[in-house]
Design a protein around this motif. Structure first.
Motif, PDB file in Angstrom:
ATOM      1  N   ARG A 147       0.859  -1.379  -0.192  1.00 56.75           N
ATOM      2  CA  ARG A 147      -0.046   0.154  -0.273  1.00 56.75           C
ATOM      3  C   ARG A 147       0.992   1.269  -0.008  1.00 56.75           C
ATOM      4  O   ARG A 147       2.020   1.235   0.670  1.00 56.75           O
ATOM      5  N   CYS A 148       0.318   2.275  -0.544  1.00 56.85           N
ATOM      6  CA  CYS A 148       1.205   3.460  -0.824  1.00 56.85           C
ATOM      7  C   CYS A 148       0.126   4.610  -1.017  1.00 56.85           C
ATOM      8  O   CYS A 148      -0.697   4.279  -1.987  1.00 56.85           O
ATOM      9  N   PRO A 149       0.230   5.616  -0.467  1.00 57.67           N
ATOM     10  CA  PRO A 149      -0.869   6.908  -1.043  1.00 57.67           C
ATOM     11  C   PRO A 149      -0.558   7.718  -2.228  1.00 57.67           C
ATOM     12  O   PRO A 149      -1.073   8.722  -2.744  1.00 57.67           O
ATOM     13  N   CYS A 150       0.807   7.203  -2.705  1.00 62.83           N
ATOM     14  CA  CYS A 150       1.454   7.828  -3.875  1.00 62.83           C
ATOM     15  C   CYS A 150       1.316   7.111  -4.978  1.00 62.83           C
ATOM     16  O   CYS A 150       1.118   5.721  -4.936  1.00 62.83           O
ATOM     17  N   ARG A 151       1.459   7.745  -6.039  1.00 61.49           N
ATOM     18  CA  ARG A 151       1.616   7.021  -7.421  1.00 61.49           C
ATOM     19  C   ARG A 151       2.790   7.571  -8.351  1.00 61.49           C
ATOM     20  O   ARG A 151       2.317   8.072  -9.188  1.00 61.49           O
ATOM     21  N   CYS A 152       4.079   7.404  -7.833  1.00 60.49           N
ATOM     22  CA  CYS A 152       4.889   7.858  -8.438  1.00 60.49           C
ATOM     23  C   CYS A 152       5.188   7.168  -9.822  1.00 60.49           C
ATOM     24  O   CYS A 152       5.001   6.196 -10.069  1.00 60.49           O
ATOM     25  N   GLU A 153       5.490   8.437 -10.740  1.00 61.84           N
ATOM     26  CA  GLU A 153       5.738   7.925 -12.303  1.00 61.84           C
ATOM     27  C   GLU A 153       7.121   6.974 -12.402  1.00 61.84           C
ATOM     28  O   GLU A 153       6.884   6.275 -13.283  1.00 61.84           O
ATOM     29  N   PHE A 154       7.725   7.010 -11.591  1.00 59.87           N
ATOM     30  CA  PHE A 154       9.272   6.224 -11.643  1.00 59.87           C
ATOM     31  C   PHE A 154       9.266   5.064 -10.479  1.00 59.87           C
ATOM     32  O   PHE A 154      10.175   4.511 -10.433  1.00 59.87           O
ATOM     33  N   CYS A 155       7.923   4.762  -9.935  1.00 65.17           N
ATOM     34  CA  CYS A 155       7.863   3.835  -8.988  1.00 65.17           C
ATOM     35  C   CYS A 155       8.296   2.403  -9.455  1.00 65.17           C
ATOM     36  O   CYS A 155       7.965   2.212 -10.332  1.00 65.17           O
ATOM     37  N   ILE A 156       9.071   1.817  -8.541  1.00 70.20           N
ATOM     38  CA  ILE A 156       9.730   0.524  -8.959  1.00 70.20           C
ATOM     39  C   ILE A 156       8.531  -0.498  -9.412  1.00 70.20           C
ATOM     40  O   ILE A 156       8.635  -1.403  -9.996  1.00 70.20           O
ATOM     41  N   ARG A 157       7.386  -0.181  -8.767  1.00 69.10           N
ATOM     42  CA  ARG A 157       6.113  -1.106  -8.816  1.00 69.10           C
ATOM     43  C   ARG A 157       5.705  -0.989 -10.311  1.00 69.10           C
ATOM     44  O   ARG A 157       5.065  -2.071 -10.942  1.00 69.10           O
ATOM     45  N   THR A 158       6.129   0.034 -10.945  1.00 66.86           N
ATOM     46  CA  THR A 158       5.923   0.118 -12.564  1.00 66.86           C
ATOM     47  C   THR A 158       7.037  -0.320 -13.372  1.00 66.86           C
ATOM     48  O   THR A 158       6.702  -0.252 -14.582  1.00 66.86           O
ATOM     49  N   GLY A 206      10.628  -1.466   0.267  1.00 65.21           N
ATOM     50  CA  GLY A 206       9.617  -2.344  -0.447  1.00 65.21           C
ATOM     51  C   GLY A 206       8.727  -1.652  -1.620  1.00 65.21           C
ATOM     52  O   GLY A 206       9.046  -0.507  -1.892  1.00 65.21           O
ATOM     53  N   TYR A 207       7.973  -2.404  -1.933  1.00 63.98           N
ATOM     54  CA  TYR A 207       6.810  -1.979  -3.047  1.00 63.98           C
ATOM     55  C   TYR A 207       6.053  -0.828  -2.447  1.00 63.98           C
ATOM     56  O   TYR A 207       5.609  -0.124  -3.480  1.00 63.98           O
ATOM     57  N   GLY A 208       5.678  -0.961  -1.194  1.00 66.11           N
ATOM     58  CA  GLY A 208       4.480   0.033  -0.758  1.00 66.11           C
ATOM     59  C   GLY A 208       5.146   0.976   0.341  1.00 66.11           C
ATOM     60  O   GLY A 208       6.630   0.971   0.204  1.00 66.11           O
TER      61      GLY A 208
HETATM   62  S1  SF4 Z   1       8.012   5.175  -5.307  1.00 61.24           S
HETATM   63 FE1  SF4 Z   1       6.266   3.734  -5.192  1.00 61.24          FE
HETATM   64  S2  SF4 Z   1       6.227   3.299  -3.189  1.00 61.24           S
HETATM   65 FE2  SF4 Z   1       7.670   5.073  -2.967  1.00 61.24          FE
HETATM   66  S3  SF4 Z   1       6.179   6.860  -2.519  1.00 61.24           S
HETATM   67 FE3  SF4 Z   1       6.263   6.638  -4.688  1.00 61.24          FE
HETATM   68  S4  SF4 Z   1       4.440   5.198  -5.397  1.00 61.24           S
HETATM   69 FE4  SF4 Z   1       4.823   4.888  -3.259  1.00 61.24          FE
END
Ligand code: SF4
Length: 200
Positions: A23-34, A75-77
């Protein structure tokens, strides 16, 4: 017993990393999740379910810790989404191992929990790395899409100021995806807050 320990604990250099939430309240465009589905020794960090604090402690008890210097909540969140569990695990680590404990955070714990959280880290957490990511609220919101909107940016600065009273080592970071002039502005913000800025 948790089914997929490798989704939760993974190593990277001399750090043992703990991924305790998606879980995370952000959705960063560079996030490792994507960007990728693997990092270090982890096959996939996407948790099928969140392990309880007790399950993470059990994993740590069965893990050879001598090769590590620190446990890093990452981690991912966003790890502070589970602040109470994070602190339970961190307290166990402080009391029973030689490891230092670091949190890599988006700095939004106060907004997530609706209270000032920094003091709760005192005596348990050794280091905090706060993702600054951009140099003003509009740019931060455009890059990281926090669910709190433009208020998030100032909350990150307030948390960084506050947490230095309770945690010995505090730093900020930006990801190497923003223009050099914005990195320079971030450096100044971090310096004004009394911390160093790391470009990742
Ligand atoms: S990088 Fe990914 S996990 Fe970190 S704050 Fe941004 S969206 Fe959340």
């Amino acid at each position: 017993m948790y089914e997929e320990i490798g989704d939760v604990l993974y190593d990277y250099g001399r750090g043992l990393y703990a991924n305790i939430t998606n879980r995370c309240p952000c959705r960063c465009e560079f996030c490792i999740r994507t960007m990728t589905d693997s990092l270090g020794s982890a096959d996939s960090l996407w948790l099928q379910r969140e392990p309880s604090a007790e399950e993470v402690i059990e994993m740590l008890q069965g893990w050879e810790l001598s090769q590590y210097d620190e446990l890093v909540f990452c981690g991912y969140g966003e790890p502070t989404v589970r602040l109470a569990d994070l602190l339970t695990i961190a307290k166990y680590v402080k009391d029973h191992t030689h490891l230092k404990v670091r949190i890599n955070t988006n700095g939004l714990a106060d907004m997530i929990h609706g209270r000032e959280t920094a003091k709760e880290l005192a005596g348990i957490i050794d280091a905090v790395s706060v993702s600054l990511n951009q140099c003003n609220a509009a740019k931060y919101t455009a890059l990281c899409h926090p669910e709190f909107g433009d208020r998030a940016f100032d909350a990150i600065l307030d948390f960084t100021k506050d947490v230095q009273k309770y945690v010995p080592s505090v730093a900020m970071s930006v990801v190497n995806v923003i223009p050099e002039e914005d990195v320079r502005a971030c450096r100044k913000i971090a310096a004004d807050l009394g911390v160093t800025l790391r470009v990742r």
